[in-house]
Design a protein around this motif. Structure first.
Motif, PDB file in Angstrom:
ATOM      1  N   GLY A  95      18.513  36.030  55.571  1.00  0.00           N
ATOM      2  CA  GLY A  95      18.079  37.269  56.205  1.00  0.00           C
ATOM      3  C   GLY A  95      18.943  38.410  55.726  1.00  0.00           C
ATOM      4  O   GLY A  95      20.023  38.191  55.190  1.00  0.00           O
ATOM      5  N   ARG A  96      18.491  39.623  55.907  1.00  0.00           N
ATOM      6  CA  ARG A  96      19.240  40.790  55.447  1.00  0.00           C
ATOM      7  C   ARG A  96      19.311  41.835  56.552  1.00  0.00           C
ATOM      8  O   ARG A  96      18.344  42.083  57.239  1.00  0.00           O
ATOM      9  CB  ARG A  96      18.601  41.389  54.211  1.00  0.00           C
ATOM     10  N   THR A  97      20.495  42.441  56.673  1.00  0.00           N
ATOM     11  CA  THR A  97      20.653  43.533  57.625  1.00  0.00           C
ATOM     12  C   THR A  97      20.173  44.827  56.994  1.00  0.00           C
ATOM     13  O   THR A  97      19.449  45.587  57.607  1.00  0.00           O
ATOM     14  CB  THR A  97      22.136  43.678  58.040  1.00  0.00           C
ATOM     15  N   LEU A  98      20.589  45.084  55.776  1.00  0.00           N
ATOM     16  CA  LEU A  98      20.153  46.262  55.026  1.00  0.00           C
ATOM     17  C   LEU A  98      19.255  45.797  53.891  1.00  0.00           C
ATOM     18  O   LEU A  98      19.574  44.850  53.197  1.00  0.00           O
ATOM     19  CB  LEU A  98      21.365  47.008  54.451  1.00  0.00           C
ATOM     20  N   ASP A  99      18.143  46.510  53.695  1.00  0.00           N
ATOM     21  CA  ASP A  99      17.198  46.152  52.639  1.00  0.00           C
ATOM     22  C   ASP A  99      16.523  47.421  52.153  1.00  0.00           C
ATOM     23  O   ASP A  99      15.486  47.825  52.655  1.00  0.00           O
ATOM     24  CB  ASP A  99      16.174  45.154  53.176  1.00  0.00           C
ATOM     25  N   GLY A 100      17.142  48.093  51.188  1.00  0.00           N
ATOM     26  CA  GLY A 100      16.590  49.333  50.667  1.00  0.00           C
ATOM     27  C   GLY A 100      17.478  50.528  50.955  1.00  0.00           C
ATOM     28  O   GLY A 100      18.697  50.419  51.041  1.00  0.00           O
ATOM     29  N   LEU A 101      16.860  51.686  51.135  1.00  0.00           N
ATOM     30  CA  LEU A 101      17.557  52.958  51.312  1.00  0.00           C
ATOM     31  C   LEU A 101      18.044  53.141  52.746  1.00  0.00           C
ATOM     32  O   LEU A 101      17.327  52.823  53.694  1.00  0.00           O
ATOM     33  CB  LEU A 101      16.602  54.094  50.943  1.00  0.00           C
TER      34      LEU A 101
ATOM     35  N   ILE B 137      24.668  59.455  63.643  1.00  0.00           N
ATOM     36  CA  ILE B 137      23.256  59.095  63.707  1.00  0.00           C
ATOM     37  C   ILE B 137      22.950  58.520  62.320  1.00  0.00           C
ATOM     38  O   ILE B 137      23.418  59.036  61.310  1.00  0.00           O
ATOM     39  CB  ILE B 137      22.341  60.302  64.054  1.00  0.00           C
ATOM     40  N   GLU B 138      22.214  57.403  62.293  1.00  0.00           N
ATOM     41  CA  GLU B 138      21.966  56.745  61.017  1.00  0.00           C
ATOM     42  C   GLU B 138      20.569  56.164  60.969  1.00  0.00           C
ATOM     43  O   GLU B 138      19.928  55.949  61.999  1.00  0.00           O
ATOM     44  CB  GLU B 138      22.978  55.622  60.788  1.00  0.00           C
ATOM     45  N   TYR B 139      20.134  55.915  59.744  1.00  0.00           N
ATOM     46  CA  TYR B 139      18.915  55.154  59.493  1.00  0.00           C
ATOM     47  C   TYR B 139      19.352  53.932  58.697  1.00  0.00           C
ATOM     48  O   TYR B 139      19.975  54.071  57.638  1.00  0.00           O
ATOM     49  CB  TYR B 139      17.895  55.976  58.708  1.00  0.00           C
ATOM     50  N   ASP B 140      19.097  52.727  59.203  1.00  0.00           N
ATOM     51  CA  ASP B 140      19.629  51.495  58.607  1.00  0.00           C
ATOM     52  C   ASP B 140      18.606  50.700  57.791  1.00  0.00           C
ATOM     53  O   ASP B 140      18.703  49.494  57.694  1.00  0.00           O
ATOM     54  CB  ASP B 140      20.224  50.609  59.694  1.00  0.00           C
ATOM     55  N   THR B 141      17.665  51.334  57.191  1.00  0.00           N
ATOM     56  CA  THR B 141      16.549  50.793  56.411  1.00  0.00           C
ATOM     57  C   THR B 141      15.384  50.347  57.289  1.00  0.00           C
ATOM     58  O   THR B 141      14.329  50.022  56.770  1.00  0.00           O
ATOM     59  CB  THR B 141      16.925  49.615  55.458  1.00  0.00           C
ATOM     60  N   GLU B 142      15.549  50.339  58.608  1.00  0.00           N
ATOM     61  CA  GLU B 142      14.462  49.955  59.515  1.00  0.00           C
ATOM     62  C   GLU B 142      14.281  50.917  60.684  1.00  0.00           C
ATOM     63  O   GLU B 142      13.177  51.144  61.127  1.00  0.00           O
ATOM     64  CB  GLU B 142      14.724  48.568  60.110  1.00  0.00           C
ATOM     65  N   LYS B 143      15.387  51.410  61.240  1.00  0.00           N
ATOM     66  CA  LYS B 143      15.316  52.192  62.473  1.00  0.00           C
ATOM     67  C   LYS B 143      16.478  53.166  62.559  1.00  0.00           C
ATOM     68  O   LYS B 143      17.453  53.049  61.831  1.00  0.00           O
ATOM     69  CB  LYS B 143      15.323  51.272  63.684  1.00  0.00           C
ATOM     70  N   ALA B 144      16.363  54.114  63.483  1.00  0.00           N
ATOM     71  CA  ALA B 144      17.440  55.074  63.740  1.00  0.00           C
ATOM     72  C   ALA B 144      18.388  54.498  64.787  1.00  0.00           C
ATOM     73  O   ALA B 144      17.954  53.836  65.735  1.00  0.00           O
ATOM     74  CB  ALA B 144      16.864  56.391  64.226  1.00  0.00           C
ATOM     75  N   ASN B 145      19.675  54.734  64.608  1.00  0.00           N
ATOM     76  CA  ASN B 145      20.709  54.290  65.533  1.00  0.00           C
ATOM     77  C   ASN B 145      21.675  55.448  65.778  1.00  0.00           C
ATOM     78  O   ASN B 145      21.793  56.344  64.950  1.00  0.00           O
ATOM     79  CB  ASN B 145      21.497  53.118  64.949  1.00  0.00           C
TER      80      ASN B 145
END
Length: 136
Positions: free
Chosen positions: A73-79, A95-103
């Motif tokens: 599995g991968r936590t980060l996958d892409g930009l 504030i961040e975008y982790d390749t799937e969602k905002a945190n």
């Protein structure tokens, strides 16, 4: 009640290749969970640059996580990317975008390389963490 089945011990590393300076971005490469279950595995490269706005210390980062190693599995996958603001010397909000969602997060520097972090994953779920770092 805490579900013990969801625990994982990981080994991660990040190497600063080029230190960020005024008007010049820095570069770091890293691997998350390269030893362990690889449930939270990622490899990445990230550029970041400090930016002073209204006497506040800020940092903007942008990164990419390619598939370098085989993983379950991968936590980060892409930009991915983030923006950090430090109002006080020992406190950083982000504030961040982790390749799937905002945190969103709040980090506190406790001294001696120790840091505590309170996070809001997907801007809905609360998480708490701590870490230690040492520059070589």
């Amino acid at each position: 009640e805490w579900d013990y089945r969801d625990r994982d011990r990981t080994v991660s590393v990040r190497i600063e290749v080029l230190e960020a300076r005024k008007n010049r971005p820095g570069l770091a490469v890293g691997a998350e969970d390269f030893h362990g279950t690889k449930r939270f595995h990622s490899t990445y490269a990230v550029v970041g640059m400090p930016v002073d706005i209204y006497r506040l210390q800020n940092r903007v980062t942008l990164g990419y996580a390619p598939h370098v190693f085989r993983a379950s599995g991968r936590t980060l996958d892409g930009l991915f990317g983030a923006c950090e603001v430090s109002v006080m010397r020992r406190a950083v909000t982000a504030i961040e975008y982790d390749t799937e969602k905002a945190n969103a997060s709040l980090g506190i520097d406790l001294g001696f390389g120790l840091k505590a972090r309170l996070a809001l994953f997907d801007l809905k779920h609360v998480g708490v963490g701590a870490g230690w770092s040492k520059a070589l």
